[in-house]
Design an enzyme around this catalytic site. Structure first.
Site, PDB file in Angstrom:
ATOM      1  N   ASP A  28       0.837  -1.201   0.000  1.00 38.17           N
ATOM      2  CA  ASP A  28       0.000   0.000   0.000  1.00 38.17           C
ATOM      3  C   ASP A  28       0.880   1.263   0.000  1.00 38.17           C
ATOM      4  O   ASP A  28       0.591   2.231  -0.704  1.00 38.17           O
ATOM      5  CB  ASP A  28      -0.913  -0.028   1.235  1.00 38.17           C
ATOM      6  CG  ASP A  28      -1.949   1.071   1.184  1.00 38.17           C
ATOM      7  OD1 ASP A  28      -2.497   1.310   0.097  1.00 38.17           O
ATOM      8  OD2 ASP A  28      -2.196   1.710   2.232  1.00 38.17           O
ATOM      9  N   MET A  85     -22.873   4.207 -12.393  1.00 40.59           N
ATOM     10  CA  MET A  85     -21.474   4.626 -12.272  1.00 40.59           C
ATOM     11  C   MET A  85     -21.337   6.147 -12.357  1.00 40.59           C
ATOM     12  O   MET A  85     -20.642   6.762 -11.548  1.00 40.59           O
ATOM     13  CB  MET A  85     -20.623   3.948 -13.346  1.00 40.59           C
ATOM     14  CG  MET A  85     -20.576   2.449 -13.232  1.00 40.59           C
ATOM     15  SD  MET A  85     -20.033   1.869 -11.616  1.00 40.59           S
ATOM     16  CE  MET A  85     -18.296   2.242 -11.658  1.00 40.59           C
ATOM     17  N   ASP A 102     -26.710  13.791 -19.019  1.00 36.72           N
ATOM     18  CA  ASP A 102     -27.332  12.563 -19.525  1.00 36.72           C
ATOM     19  C   ASP A 102     -28.263  12.961 -20.659  1.00 36.72           C
ATOM     20  O   ASP A 102     -28.360  14.148 -21.003  1.00 36.72           O
ATOM     21  CB  ASP A 102     -28.068  11.813 -18.389  1.00 36.72           C
ATOM     22  CG  ASP A 102     -28.169  10.310 -18.667  1.00 36.72           C
ATOM     23  OD1 ASP A 102     -28.768   9.938 -19.694  1.00 36.72           O
ATOM     24  OD2 ASP A 102     -27.635   9.505 -17.875  1.00 36.72           O
ATOM     25  N   VAL A 147     -21.219   6.296 -20.011  1.00 39.21           N
ATOM     26  CA  VAL A 147     -22.503   5.967 -20.640  1.00 39.21           C
ATOM     27  C   VAL A 147     -22.547   4.458 -20.899  1.00 39.21           C
ATOM     28  O   VAL A 147     -21.601   3.725 -20.616  1.00 39.21           O
ATOM     29  CB  VAL A 147     -22.743   6.779 -21.949  1.00 39.21           C
ATOM     30  CG1 VAL A 147     -22.653   8.275 -21.684  1.00 39.21           C
ATOM     31  CG2 VAL A 147     -21.765   6.376 -23.045  1.00 39.21           C
ATOM     32  N   THR A 148     -23.656   4.030 -21.455  1.00 41.06           N
ATOM     33  CA  THR A 148     -23.908   2.618 -21.718  1.00 41.06           C
ATOM     34  C   THR A 148     -22.697   1.936 -22.383  1.00 41.06           C
ATOM     35  O   THR A 148     -22.051   2.536 -23.230  1.00 41.06           O
ATOM     36  CB  THR A 148     -25.125   2.537 -22.673  1.00 41.06           C
ATOM     37  OG1 THR A 148     -26.037   3.574 -22.269  1.00 41.06           O
ATOM     38  CG2 THR A 148     -25.806   1.212 -22.639  1.00 41.06           C
ATOM     39  N   LYS A 180     -20.465   5.021 -27.227  1.00 42.64           N
ATOM     40  CA  LYS A 180     -19.338   5.702 -26.570  1.00 42.64           C
ATOM     41  C   LYS A 180     -18.580   6.573 -27.571  1.00 42.64           C
ATOM     42  O   LYS A 180     -18.204   7.703 -27.259  1.00 42.64           O
ATOM     43  CB  LYS A 180     -18.392   4.685 -25.917  1.00 42.64           C
ATOM     44  CG  LYS A 180     -18.952   4.104 -24.613  1.00 42.64           C
ATOM     45  CD  LYS A 180     -17.880   3.420 -23.804  1.00 42.64           C
ATOM     46  CE  LYS A 180     -18.417   2.639 -22.629  1.00 42.64           C
ATOM     47  NZ  LYS A 180     -18.887   3.435 -21.492  1.00 42.64           N
ATOM     48  N   SER A 225     -15.644  -0.780 -18.895  1.00 43.27           N
ATOM     49  CA  SER A 225     -15.031  -1.900 -18.168  1.00 43.27           C
ATOM     50  C   SER A 225     -14.428  -2.927 -19.118  1.00 43.27           C
ATOM     51  O   SER A 225     -13.701  -3.809 -18.669  1.00 43.27           O
ATOM     52  CB  SER A 225     -16.030  -2.560 -17.218  1.00 43.27           C
ATOM     53  OG  SER A 225     -17.326  -2.449 -17.685  1.00 43.27           O
ATOM     54  N   HIS A 256     -11.129   3.445 -14.834  1.00 40.69           N
ATOM     55  CA  HIS A 256     -12.094   2.394 -14.503  1.00 40.69           C
ATOM     56  C   HIS A 256     -12.376   2.356 -13.002  1.00 40.69           C
ATOM     57  O   HIS A 256     -11.572   1.878 -12.220  1.00 40.69           O
ATOM     58  CB  HIS A 256     -11.543   1.040 -14.996  1.00 40.69           C
ATOM     59  CG  HIS A 256     -12.471  -0.100 -14.802  1.00 40.69           C
ATOM     60  ND1 HIS A 256     -12.047  -1.391 -14.644  1.00 40.69           N
ATOM     61  CD2 HIS A 256     -13.824  -0.155 -14.742  1.00 40.69           C
ATOM     62  CE1 HIS A 256     -13.092  -2.169 -14.479  1.00 40.69           C
ATOM     63  NE2 HIS A 256     -14.173  -1.444 -14.534  1.00 40.69           N
ATOM     64  N   ASN A 305     -17.805  -0.634  -8.773  1.00 37.45           N
ATOM     65  CA  ASN A 305     -19.150  -0.431  -8.243  1.00 37.45           C
ATOM     66  C   ASN A 305     -19.291  -1.091  -6.865  1.00 37.45           C
ATOM     67  O   ASN A 305     -18.921  -2.258  -6.746  1.00 37.45           O
ATOM     68  CB  ASN A 305     -20.137  -1.063  -9.252  1.00 37.45           C
ATOM     69  CG  ASN A 305     -21.568  -0.837  -8.889  1.00 37.45           C
ATOM     70  OD1 ASN A 305     -21.893   0.058  -8.121  1.00 37.45           O
ATOM     71  ND2 ASN A 305     -22.451  -1.662  -9.432  1.00 37.45           N
TER      72      ASN A 305
HETATM   73  N1  LIG Z   1     -22.187  -1.098 -13.308  1.00 35.78           N
HETATM   74  C1  LIG Z   1     -20.976  -1.522 -12.992  1.00 35.78           C
HETATM   75  O1  LIG Z   1     -20.784  -2.355 -12.114  1.00 35.78           O
HETATM   76  C2  LIG Z   1     -19.792  -0.955 -13.704  1.00 35.78           C
HETATM   77  C3  LIG Z   1     -18.509  -1.042 -13.106  1.00 35.78           C
HETATM   78  C4  LIG Z   1     -17.435  -0.463 -13.745  1.00 35.78           C
HETATM   79  C5  LIG Z   1     -17.606   0.166 -14.966  1.00 35.78           C
HETATM   80  N2  LIG Z   1     -18.850   0.216 -15.533  1.00 35.78           N
HETATM   81  C6  LIG Z   1     -18.974   0.905 -16.836  1.00 35.78           C
HETATM   82  O2  LIG Z   1     -19.535   2.188 -16.611  1.00 35.78           O
HETATM   83  C7  LIG Z   1     -20.317   2.582 -17.736  1.00 35.78           C
HETATM   84  C8  LIG Z   1     -21.718   2.925 -17.283  1.00 35.78           C
HETATM   85  O3  LIG Z   1     -22.282   1.812 -16.657  1.00 35.78           O
HETATM   86  P1  LIG Z   1     -23.553   1.922 -15.698  1.00 35.78           P
HETATM   87  O4  LIG Z   1     -23.648   0.616 -14.994  1.00 35.78           O
HETATM   88  O5  LIG Z   1     -23.500   3.166 -14.918  1.00 35.78           O
HETATM   89  O6  LIG Z   1     -24.726   2.005 -16.784  1.00 35.78           O
HETATM   90  P2  LIG Z   1     -26.181   2.607 -16.623  1.00 35.78           P
HETATM   91  O7  LIG Z   1     -26.992   1.917 -17.645  1.00 35.78           O
HETATM   92  O8  LIG Z   1     -26.611   2.560 -15.194  1.00 35.78           O
HETATM   93  O9  LIG Z   1     -25.995   4.136 -17.020  1.00 35.78           O
HETATM   94  C9  LIG Z   1     -25.669   4.584 -18.282  1.00 35.78           C
HETATM   95  C10 LIG Z   1     -26.223   5.989 -18.419  1.00 35.78           C
HETATM   96  O10 LIG Z   1     -25.718   6.539 -19.615  1.00 35.78           O
HETATM   97  C11 LIG Z   1     -26.744   7.337 -20.153  1.00 35.78           C
HETATM   98  N3  LIG Z   1     -26.485   7.624 -21.554  1.00 35.78           N
HETATM   99  C12 LIG Z   1     -26.666   6.836 -22.634  1.00 35.78           C
HETATM  100  N4  LIG Z   1     -26.323   7.524 -23.761  1.00 35.78           N
HETATM  101  C13 LIG Z   1     -25.910   8.748 -23.373  1.00 35.78           C
HETATM  102  C14 LIG Z   1     -25.449   9.901 -24.053  1.00 35.78           C
HETATM  103  N5  LIG Z   1     -25.386   9.909 -25.378  1.00 35.78           N
HETATM  104  N6  LIG Z   1     -25.101  10.978 -23.325  1.00 35.78           N
HETATM  105  C15 LIG Z   1     -25.191  10.973 -22.008  1.00 35.78           C
HETATM  106  N7  LIG Z   1     -25.652   9.913 -21.292  1.00 35.78           N
HETATM  107  C16 LIG Z   1     -25.996   8.818 -21.970  1.00 35.78           C
HETATM  108  C17 LIG Z   1     -27.988   6.528 -19.925  1.00 35.78           C
HETATM  109  O11 LIG Z   1     -29.147   7.344 -20.021  1.00 35.78           O
HETATM  110  C18 LIG Z   1     -27.741   6.036 -18.518  1.00 35.78           C
HETATM  111  O12 LIG Z   1     -28.255   6.944 -17.561  1.00 35.78           O
HETATM  112  C19 LIG Z   1     -20.242   1.425 -18.703  1.00 35.78           C
HETATM  113  O13 LIG Z   1     -19.218   1.661 -19.600  1.00 35.78           O
HETATM  114  C20 LIG Z   1     -19.896   0.239 -17.818  1.00 35.78           C
HETATM  115  O14 LIG Z   1     -19.231  -0.782 -18.499  1.00 35.78           O
HETATM  116  C21 LIG Z   1     -19.931  -0.305 -14.933  1.00 35.78           C
END
Ligand SMILES: NC(=O)c1ccc[n+]([C@@H]2O[C@H](COP(=O)([O-])OP(=O)(O)OC[C@H]3O[C@@H](n4cnc5c(N)ncnc54)[C@H](O)[C@@H]3O)[C@@H](O)[C@H]2O)c1
Length: 720
Positions: free
Chosen positions: A298, A326, A345, A402-403, A409, A431, A452, A455
């Site tokens: 650490d 996230m 968003d 985002v998604t 993306k 991710s 990255h 969660n």
């Molecule tokens: N959920 C997890 O455990 C986790 C962990 C690490 C990384 N991630 C990564 O984080 C990212 C988001 O995941 P999440 O779980 O929060 O997804 P989520 O579905 O909860 O949220 C995605 C958000 O993006 C928004 N969005 C879609 N298109 C958009 C645009 N054009 N402009 C602005 N906003 C837009 C959606 O409306 C939604 O609110 C992904 O890349 C995912 O792989 C997720």
């Protein structure tokens, strides 16, 4: 000057009072290293030989009092084995006892942190005055050790056994008022008046107005036990503690109680020897080796993060794209550490959800008393929810969350890039998607980097900072510095499918799927891995992550590493996903989830699983019908993960074993008492480990020992 050494000086003040000052040269803090321990023995002799001293004021020349033993010196001492350690610590006891036995009153002025050996030093004094800004504690259990410089013996005598046990078992430092209420110190002083108040107490002791001899006598005799049967006292405490901490995994959590119980009726002389025996026993456990190793790792990752922050641009404002699980978490984390953040968003409803999530987190802080209503409102107001790109020219970094879809993306990143300044940084929280790939459509790929988060963001300390092929030093540096500012521990990794953490997790999930295909029982596998120390077994973990997410990520990894991550069968995870079982999120995964009376989702076995998997297992009697030993389950799962970590070291995806093990610890919850994957290989022994790989090599490439391990074994090397 009565004594002057590299760590301690003793100087005459007025009225027969001498100041005994800890001030370790060439160091920013005081610690009990060899130099200080030798100095303590010599300075004590010098005091003893100076009859005109009527009382000692014990102080620190640093802003901390003493931070504890020098952990970097443990390795050398512990390598000599248990008996040597016992002799070593008995020698320290003689030094501490000789100081305690000086024929004059000693008052310690605790000006800052006094931890471990630091608090043990305070305890050998007769009267303890503590600054209202200081904190004291006995955190040894965190290192797999017990207080070994008399702390276990003295705290039970000074504060009573119940409080002593509480202080050691919780490891947490306490503030002054708490320490006073618990009887560990005698007086609290405003920070600026500490010296004055301590001197006043010392003069009273010299004048006989404070009965310091009586206070000292308590430490030299048997523990004052609470009313009632002391066997009952200890057995009820043992029962309580065993509910919180597993003493098989953390032997020190039992050893310190053994010391207090076995030595309760003894004098100090006998009691410290009991402590020394148990101390020496725990020092040589693999758990202490792993926990001390993690502590040092650490420190290493903190130093690396500092170095990696050198080229950072200053971040005064951020923007987050996406207000989902996230994005909402990242925005909350940024503002809670003081960085104003735009949250964008595409729908008002999502923005409202993101704000609601941040508010929920702030309410938790409010309930814990860590926040006022005003502070909560001010923090929340620092998140600016919006549906457009207004103000993006003012932000220093944008974190895209985002998604998880490469096309979405790429569109969002291109849009954002057009709105921000040329020197601002773009980061993605993807991710699975390659950072190098995502950078391809950008005008300024050098300003793009992966960030990255895990969660839930507020709870998970790790941020993997991913360096794409084109990422500049400034982009990486800025992401590292921002992660630190957000209270996180960043680790820089090179771009590859799954980066580091997911890359090593998925071979483990594949090994789980293969066991199920061969007919192993889901619950037994989970139980074996939880007994190994994981917070949850692979089935439960898949449900928590979401089977849809697991399937998606496993496809990415299969494409990236087809030789070892592309199973030639349809695994249970995919079968269940295709049956619309997505895990906890829809209440059905490897388990079914039902809310209990308190509304918490509880997992339960679901009979339907057997029917769903029946056509996908080799065993004639169906799913769960084949008995595998706990060792086989453990080895098959752990080998695949550990092998992949070794490959990541070999390919320099991560630059050191310290960073790799810390990443697994913080990102996956790798059992702390085992250190991490690489320490697990070291502790198993490289040759033994390779023999295990050979045993299971017929199952696939993921089980084969990577060349790096064979090379290391041939040269007799280890990771740590
Ligand atoms: N959920 C997890 O455990 C986790 C962990 C690490 C990384 N991630 C990564 O984080 C990212 C988001 O995941 P999440 O779980 O929060 O997804 P989520 O579905 O909860 O949220 C995605 C958000 O993006 C928004 N969005 C879609 N298109 C958009 C645009 N054009 N402009 C602005 N906003 C837009 C959606 O409306 C939604 O609110 C992904 O890349 C995912 O792989 C997720």
């Amino acid at each position: 000057m009565i004594y002057s050494g590299p760590a301690i000086t003793v100087q005459m003040l007025d009225d027969g009072i001498a100041e005994f000052k800890f001030d370790l040269e060439n160091e920013s803090v005081n610690k009990f290293n060899r130099v200080t321990l030798d100095d303590l023995a010599a300075a004590t002799q010098a005091v003893k030989a100076t009859p005109q001293i009527k009382g000692l004021l014990v102080t620190s020349g640093k802003s901390f009092f003493i931070v504890g033993a020098d952990i970097t010196e443990f390795d050398k001492v512990f390598a000599n084995g248990r008996d040597y350690i016992k002799d070593w610590v008995m020698d320290i006891h003689r030094t501490f006892n000789a100081f305690e036995d000086l024929d004059i009153p000693k008052v310690v002025a605790i000006n800052g942190f006094a931890l471990g050996g630091g608090l043990e030093m305070c305890l050998v004094n007769d009267y303890r005055v503590m600054s209202d800004k200081a904190q004291i504690g006995l955190p040894e259990l965190n290192l797999g050790l017990i207080p070994g410089f008399g702390g276990t013996v003295r705290i039970a005598r000074v504060a009573g056994p119940a409080k002593g046990i509480e202080w050691i078992s919780t490891s947490r430092p306490r503030k002054a008022q708490q320490a006073l209420a618990d009887g560990v110190i005698d007086e609290v002083a405003p920070h600026d008046e500490l010296r004055e108040v301590s001197l006043r107490a010392l003069k009273k002791a010299i004048a006989g107005e404070i009965d310091w001899q009586a206070k000292r006598a308590i430490k030299l005799q048997a523990v004052t036990m609470p009313e009632g049967d002391s066997n009952d006292f200890f057995s009820s405490i043992r029962t309580e503690l065993s509910k919180k901490i597993n003493s098989e995994q953390y032997p020190a959590s039992k050893a310190f109680l053994d010391v207090i119980e076995e030595s309760a009726a003894m004098s100090r002389e006998q009691a410290v020897e009991v402590e020394a025996n148990h101390f020496a026993d725990v020092c040589v456990t693999p758990q202490a080796d792993a926990l001390i190793g993690l502590f040092l790792s650490d420190q290493v990752i903190k130093r690396i993060a500092k170095k990696n922050s050198a080229n950072a641009i200053e971040v005064n404002k951020t923007a987050v794209l996406g207000a989902g699980i996230m994005g909402g978490g990242i925005a909350y984390q940024a503002v809670s550490k003081g960085t104003p953040t735009i949250m964008k968003d595409i729908g008002q409803e999502q923005l409202d959800l993101g704000i609601a999530e941040a508010e929920k987190q702030l309410d938790r802080q409010l309930q814990k008393g860590r926040l006022t209503e005003d502070k909560k409102a001010a923090t929340l107001a620092m998140i600016q929810p919006q549906l457009n790109y207004d103000g993006f020219n003012e932000v220093d970094i944008v974190i895209e969350a985002v998604t998880e879809n490469i096309k979405v993306k790429q569109i969002v990143l291109t849009e954002a890039e057009n709105e921000i300044r040329d020197d601002a940084i773009l980061a993605s929280n993807t991710s699975t998607i390659s950072i190098t790939e995502l950078a391809k459509g950008l005008k300024r790929p050098a300003n793009f980097v992966g960030m990255h988060f895990f969660n839930p963001v507020p709870l998970m300390p790790l941020v993997e900072v991913i360096r794409g092929k084109e990422s500049s030093a400034a982009a990486v540096s800025t992401a590292v510095a921002l992660a630190v500012k957000m209270g996180k521990s960043p680790i820089v990794v090179e771009d590859c499918p799954g980066f580091l953490v997911n890359r090593v997790l998925f071979p483990y999930f594949d090994a789980f799927d293969l066991l199920l295909k061969e007919g192993a029982c889901i619950q037994k596998i989970d139980q074996v891995m939880e007994d190994f120390g994981w917070p949850m077994g692979p089935a439960y973990l898949s449900d928590v992550i979401g089977l849809d997410t697991c399937v998606h990520a496993s496809d990415v990894l299969a494409e990236g590493f087809p030789d070892r991550m592309k199973p030639d069968f349809k695994g249970a995870t995919k079968v269940l996903f295709e049956a619309n079982r997505f895990g906890q999120k829809n209440g059905l995964g490897f388990y079914k989830y039902e809310a209990d009376e308190s509304g918490r989702k509880r997992k339960a076995f679901d009979q339907e699983i057997k029917e769903l998997l029946a056509a996908h297992v080799d065993a004639a009697d169906g799913p769960g019908s084949v008995e595998f030993s706990a060792e086989e389950i453990r080895d098959r799962l752990m080998l695949t993960m550990c092998n992949e970590v070794a490959r990541c070291i070999d390919e320099k995806i991560v630059s050191s074993p310290d960073e790799a093990d810390m990443a697994l610890n913080m990102g996956l919850g790798f059992p702390k008492f085992r250190g991490g994957a690489l320490r697990y290989i070291d502790q198993t022994g490289l040759n033994e480990y390779i023999a295990l790989c050979d045993r299971y090599a017929h199952l696939g490439k993921a089980y084969e020992a990577p060349q790096i391990l064979r090379d290391m074994a041939a040269k007799g090397e280890t990771f740590f």
